[in-house]
Design a protein around this motif. Sequence first.
Motif, PDB file in Angstrom:
ATOM      1  N   GLN A 163       0.966  26.560  58.537  1.00 40.57           N
ATOM      2  CA  GLN A 163       1.746  27.441  57.663  1.00 40.57           C
ATOM      3  C   GLN A 163       3.232  27.153  57.896  1.00 40.57           C
ATOM      4  OE1 GLN A 163       2.475  31.951  58.118  1.00 40.57           O
ATOM      5  NE2 GLN A 163       0.811  31.837  56.594  1.00 40.57           N
ATOM      6  N   LEU A 164       3.894  26.682  56.851  1.00 42.69           N
ATOM      7  CA  LEU A 164       5.289  26.267  56.941  1.00 42.69           C
ATOM      8  C   LEU A 164       6.160  27.177  56.101  1.00 42.69           C
ATOM      9  CD1 LEU A 164       4.754  22.420  56.288  1.00 42.69           C
ATOM     10  CD2 LEU A 164       4.525  23.655  58.457  1.00 42.69           C
ATOM     11  N   GLY A 183       0.546  31.833  49.286  1.00 42.50           N
ATOM     12  CA  GLY A 183      -0.774  32.445  49.293  1.00 42.50           C
ATOM     13  C   GLY A 183      -1.659  32.106  48.114  1.00 42.50           C
ATOM     14  N   VAL A 184      -1.145  31.348  47.155  1.00 44.79           N
ATOM     15  CA  VAL A 184      -1.921  31.014  45.961  1.00 44.79           C
ATOM     16  C   VAL A 184      -2.408  29.568  46.078  1.00 44.79           C
ATOM     17  CG1 VAL A 184      -1.890  30.782  43.456  1.00 44.79           C
ATOM     18  CG2 VAL A 184      -0.556  32.605  44.562  1.00 44.79           C
ATOM     19  N   LEU A 185      -3.731  29.380  46.032  1.00 40.46           N
ATOM     20  CA  LEU A 185      -4.296  28.039  46.130  1.00 40.46           C
ATOM     21  C   LEU A 185      -3.834  27.168  44.976  1.00 40.46           C
ATOM     22  CD1 LEU A 185      -7.987  28.748  47.238  1.00 40.46           C
ATOM     23  CD2 LEU A 185      -6.212  27.643  48.589  1.00 40.46           C
ATOM     24  N   ARG A 186      -3.523  25.925  45.284  1.00 35.33           N
ATOM     25  CA  ARG A 186      -3.106  24.964  44.261  1.00 35.33           C
ATOM     26  C   ARG A 186      -4.263  24.021  43.945  1.00 35.33           C
ATOM     27  NH1 ARG A 186       2.290  23.641  42.937  1.00 35.33           N
ATOM     28  NH2 ARG A 186       3.566  25.525  43.112  1.00 35.33           N
ATOM     29  N   ASP A 237       0.838  26.732  52.880  1.00 35.85           N
ATOM     30  CA  ASP A 237      -0.333  26.694  53.755  1.00 35.85           C
ATOM     31  C   ASP A 237      -1.146  25.441  53.459  1.00 35.85           C
ATOM     32  OD1 ASP A 237      -0.631  29.432  55.292  1.00 35.85           O
ATOM     33  OD2 ASP A 237       0.057  29.938  53.269  1.00 35.85           O
ATOM     34  N   ILE A 238      -1.417  24.674  54.503  1.00 37.36           N
ATOM     35  CA  ILE A 238      -2.151  23.417  54.356  1.00 37.36           C
ATOM     36  C   ILE A 238      -3.289  23.394  55.375  1.00 37.36           C
ATOM     37  CG2 ILE A 238      -2.030  20.903  54.433  1.00 37.36           C
ATOM     38  CD1 ILE A 238       0.999  21.134  54.004  1.00 37.36           C
ATOM     39  N   VAL A 239      -4.483  23.024  54.916  1.00 34.12           N
ATOM     40  CA  VAL A 239      -5.603  22.811  55.822  1.00 34.12           C
ATOM     41  C   VAL A 239      -6.011  21.345  55.722  1.00 34.12           C
ATOM     42  CG1 VAL A 239      -7.966  23.416  56.447  1.00 34.12           C
ATOM     43  CG2 VAL A 239      -6.407  25.179  55.575  1.00 34.12           C
ATOM     44  N   THR A 240      -6.010  20.675  56.882  1.00 32.66           N
ATOM     45  CA  THR A 240      -6.431  19.272  56.930  1.00 32.66           C
ATOM     46  C   THR A 240      -7.510  19.104  57.989  1.00 32.66           C
ATOM     47  OG1 THR A 240      -4.651  18.768  58.506  1.00 32.66           O
ATOM     48  CG2 THR A 240      -4.212  18.332  56.178  1.00 32.66           C
TER      49      THR A 240
END
Length: 877
Positions: free
Chosen positions: A38-39, A65-68, A92-95
């Motif tokens: 989270q940046l 907070g909104v998914l792209r 927010d990024i999930v890798t």
Amino acid sequence: MSKKLAKYRSDYRAPAFTIENVHLNIDLDDHATRVRSQLQLKRQAPGALELDGEHLELITLAVDGVLRSADSYEVTDKQLILTEIPDEFTLDIVTQIDPSANSALEGLYKSGGAFCTQCEAEGFRRITYYLDRPDVLAVFTTTLSADSEHFPFLLSNGNLIDEGKQDNGRHYATWHDPHPKPAYLFALVAGDFDRLEDHYHTLEGRDVRLELFVDKGNLSRANYAMESLKRAMQWDEERFDLAYDLDRYMVVAVEFFNMGAMENKGLNIFNSKYVLADQATATDWDFVHVESVIGHEYFHNWTGNRITCRDWFQLSLKEGLTVFRDQEFSSDLGSRAVHRIDAIRVMRSFQFNEDAGPMAHPIRPDKVIEMNNFYTVTVYNKGAEVIRMLHTLLGEQGFQHGMQLYRQRHDGQAVTCEDFVAAMETANPVDLQQFRRWYSQAGTPQVRIEQRYDAAQGLLTLTFEQMTPATPGQTAKAPVVIPLLFSAYTHAGERLLLTDSAQVNDHESGSQLYVLSDSSATLTFTEVEQEPIIAWLENFSAPVKLQTSVNTEELELLLAHGEQEVTRWEAAQQIYLTCLRQAVTNQQPVQLSASQLRALTKVLKAPIDNALKALIFTLPSAEELLEYYPENAPLDAIERAVKTLAHALANGLQEVFAATFEALESQSEQLSGKAMAARALRQRCLYFLALAKPHDYSPVVAQQALTQGNMTLQQGALEIAVQHQLPCAEQVLAEFAEQWQETPLVMDKWFAVQANARHPETVKRVAQLLDHPKFSLRNPNRVYALLASFSRNSLRFHQEDGSGYKLLQRIITQLNTLNPQVASRLITPFMQWRRFDTRRQSMLKQSLVELQQLADLAPDLDEKITSALQSEETASQ
């Protein structure tokens, strides 16, 4: 693989966004580690947000907070690009990544049963998408989660603020680092270790918890590193008025690590060779290096972390300065002369070679393709010499004033080399405009000094000339500022002060100082009663090559009477080099005169430091001698000269070596400076005695090789046995390996001793050792011990049949995909292929061409090979 594009310092632009806060949640798994990042970003210039990322699987991405959806951003193999975004927002990024498959050991990897990171220079982009550049400073909060049984310790930067248990046998730990830092200083370690704890109380009253984490069973070997850390903390407070700024300071020692150590804020990660040390497994020099490297990484807390680099072109801003600081730390606590000589030898054996090669670059490069290729002896060691010249010019007080202003101006910032020099200039009444050329010009300046004396008039005239040879991309060089420390002596060996020139000043070091800043200059002294003998460039006051008219007899006088210890060592080295070069030129064995042998005998009997004596009797290497032959290097003649010089000393001083050897006790149980010095001299004596009388001293060497409890004596005997091919050599090698086969750092020594051997069978021996059960290409330490040692063994690597070239080429080909950073370090001896004879040139070039044609050539290798294969004319354009 597409070629990596060059970056230029002149093209620097601040990023369109900066990152103020980072929250990382990392669920550690061998093959499927999830990183939730989270940046908090804020725009500072027009443009898209371009985040760096490599070897990542993007799972989800959300803005505020909104998914792209996937069509709202662009993902390449190097970047994540977003365009339609607010000026200030949360990303927010999930890798997902596979740490176990990361054999390059960059970013997050799992090796030796532990998770570990290495993010300098550009490794963080292998963990998550980020602005992976040093001028983006953010406050990090990191939560780690892993299996509690296998990974009881979960470590990251800063202070521990929360920890607890989770479901399914997992646990977590949350760390907060209050000091903004670039991503290259991020670190995490997860594993099961032995822990050594201690405390340090700063002068300002902070109680700092100190923790060293080592592999199970190695706790007793961590004590020296802990004591070294406390000495470093105290020294930095007392000498530089710099205190530590967190509640805890952690060091983790790991076996699988490409570099020596890394200064991550509050969580230093070390190659275990620079932490683990006891007398049974570490040599005296290992102890010296442990203390030095522990100090170096700690000193980075201010010179590198609190004040960091704006961009990677400024690398010497932190590394050159911190190498200077760790050199001063070692010198203040130990023998200043011994440590200074060690630094000089690194410059002459390695850095001068780099300056003369196709990858020559200033300490602040102008162009970078692969940043890992610029962690060089030029940036580090020559960078430290440039800082030392500032210290010489300004004096200790003036230099400290500059350091204080530098800290006041730039604490918490990412700055440039220019900012450092400007602080020194402002804090002192000095114009450093011309001095700045040291940062922008590559190459080793050459200084010629001629001395004329008119006895009738008592007139001494000194003429100076300086020039710097052309280097790739730089043909015309302007004169630089060269501080020349010197001392003058009478022919009776008494000190003679040259005082009637306004351009010469007494210096706090005890020498006199003249600053050469023009291409040529003349100094004249009147009323000089006799022609002086002058020791120039004392303490190696500038990283230059010096030509003077001092003859052998005058060098003998300086060897006997020089007030500076380094001057006496330098005189001996110049005597040796003169003999060696004459032998090479005349194609004859080295011969030492009776007066030279008498002078050296006096050194052995003189009441001076035994460590200095040991260094005086350490002969110039073939590698150092090669620096005098930029083309058609006469390798065979150099080999004969080096060998016959050693024999001339061994035979000429046999009796005095024997008497000295017998008079010195090994004191194997002591680690004092006096005991270490005695061991060093005793080893040099045994080296020459075994050379003069191999059959007589082979049993002595074999017995010492079995010495329990002192690795200095044991390894020293092993080296002598192998180098001289004593009758006991194979027996000693076998028994050493049997004793230490389960101790990796000691086995590294065993491999290195064989790779360093000067005899013709070395290539075959190294090839056989590649199949040894204790050798692995996945272990950087083992690769460096065997292959890097062999690559620096010039006489055997450049064996006439080309077998050394083929062997190393094969290994580099394998490492190209396995660990490109290590492969790139091994390519170095191929780089100067033009300096050898036609036959060797052809074979070296062919190896480079074949490596260049690899379908998946790594950028690290591509840059170096391309530079090496360019013609000299093209390279200098």
